[in-house]
Motif scaffolding. Sequence first.
Motif, mmCIF file in Angstrom:
data_model
loop_
_atom_site.group_PDB
_atom_site.id
_atom_site.type_symbol
_atom_site.label_atom_id
_atom_site.label_comp_id
_atom_site.label_asym_id
_atom_site.label_seq_id
_atom_site.Cartn_x
_atom_site.Cartn_y
_atom_site.Cartn_z
ATOM 1 N N ASN A 1 6.967 5.274 13.417
ATOM 2 C CA ASN A 1 5.765 4.510 13.067
ATOM 3 C C ASN A 1 5.088 5.062 11.820
ATOM 4 O OD1 ASN A 1 6.163 2.870 15.270
ATOM 5 N ND2 ASN A 1 4.720 3.969 16.580
ATOM 6 N N ILE A 2 5.088 6.362 11.683
ATOM 7 C CA ILE A 2 4.482 6.983 10.505
ATOM 8 C C ILE A 2 5.334 6.675 9.272
ATOM 9 C CG2 ILE A 2 3.930 9.201 9.406
ATOM 10 C CD1 ILE A 2 3.047 10.156 12.218
ATOM 11 N N LEU B 1 7.239 4.076 8.748
ATOM 12 C CA LEU B 1 7.043 2.673 8.391
ATOM 13 C C LEU B 1 5.706 2.442 7.697
ATOM 14 C CD1 LEU B 1 8.449 0.677 11.446
ATOM 15 C CD2 LEU B 1 9.267 0.627 9.083
ATOM 16 N N SER B 2 4.647 3.002 8.246
ATOM 17 C CA SER B 2 3.325 2.762 7.660
ATOM 18 C C SER B 2 3.184 3.438 6.301
ATOM 19 C CB SER B 2 2.199 3.168 8.612
ATOM 20 O OG SER B 2 2.304 4.523 8.954
ATOM 21 N N LEU B 3 3.729 4.654 6.154
ATOM 22 C CA LEU B 3 3.644 5.327 4.863
ATOM 23 C C LEU B 3 4.533 4.640 3.822
ATOM 24 C CD1 LEU B 3 3.558 9.123 5.818
ATOM 25 C CD2 LEU B 3 1.671 7.673 5.064
ATOM 26 N N TYR C 1 5.283 1.434 3.705
ATOM 27 C CA TYR C 1 4.559 0.222 3.317
ATOM 28 C C TYR C 1 3.432 0.570 2.344
ATOM 29 C CZ TYR C 1 1.363 -3.710 3.547
ATOM 30 O OH TYR C 1 0.526 -4.735 3.207
ATOM 31 N N LEU C 2 2.666 1.575 2.692
ATOM 32 C CA LEU C 2 1.516 1.981 1.882
ATOM 33 C C LEU C 2 1.936 2.394 0.471
ATOM 34 C CD1 LEU C 2 -1.567 2.571 2.001
ATOM 35 C CD2 LEU C 2 -0.968 4.892 2.721
ATOM 36 N N THR D 1 -5.827 6.416 5.046
ATOM 37 C CA THR D 1 -4.845 5.958 4.068
ATOM 38 C C THR D 1 -5.450 5.996 2.664
ATOM 39 O OG1 THR D 1 -5.455 3.672 4.532
ATOM 40 C CG2 THR D 1 -3.526 4.540 5.670
#
Length: 125
Positions: free
Chosen positions: A13-14, A16-18, A20-21, A109
Amino acid sequence: MPAKILIADDEPNILLSLEYLMKREGYEVSLARDGQEALDAIRAAPPALVLLDVMMPRKSGFEVCQEVRADEGLRGVRILMLTAKGRDTDVAKGLALGADAYMTKPFSTKELVSKVHEMLEAQGS
């Protein structure tokens, strides 16, 4: 040409979110799911910056940082350690091993993006 960032974390999850960011910010992103994979990726195609988790399988972020700093050819790689280990001794250890900066989870973020921009601008990327 966008700066290359390697994100090394064993938490999907980390990652994926990083990913994307950082892509949203215009960076070229690659991923590593453990410390050895991160080290292999850094050696194969040195990124401008590594977002490096401390607690990972096979090699810890501390070990990866130490090995990158011991390699003369990788001196230009910036390292931002991201970790839940926020005790002063952990921060001191990370910085002593050569990390350029240290952020503890959870982090905002906005704060992370700001730090990444700052580190890459200082490097001239």
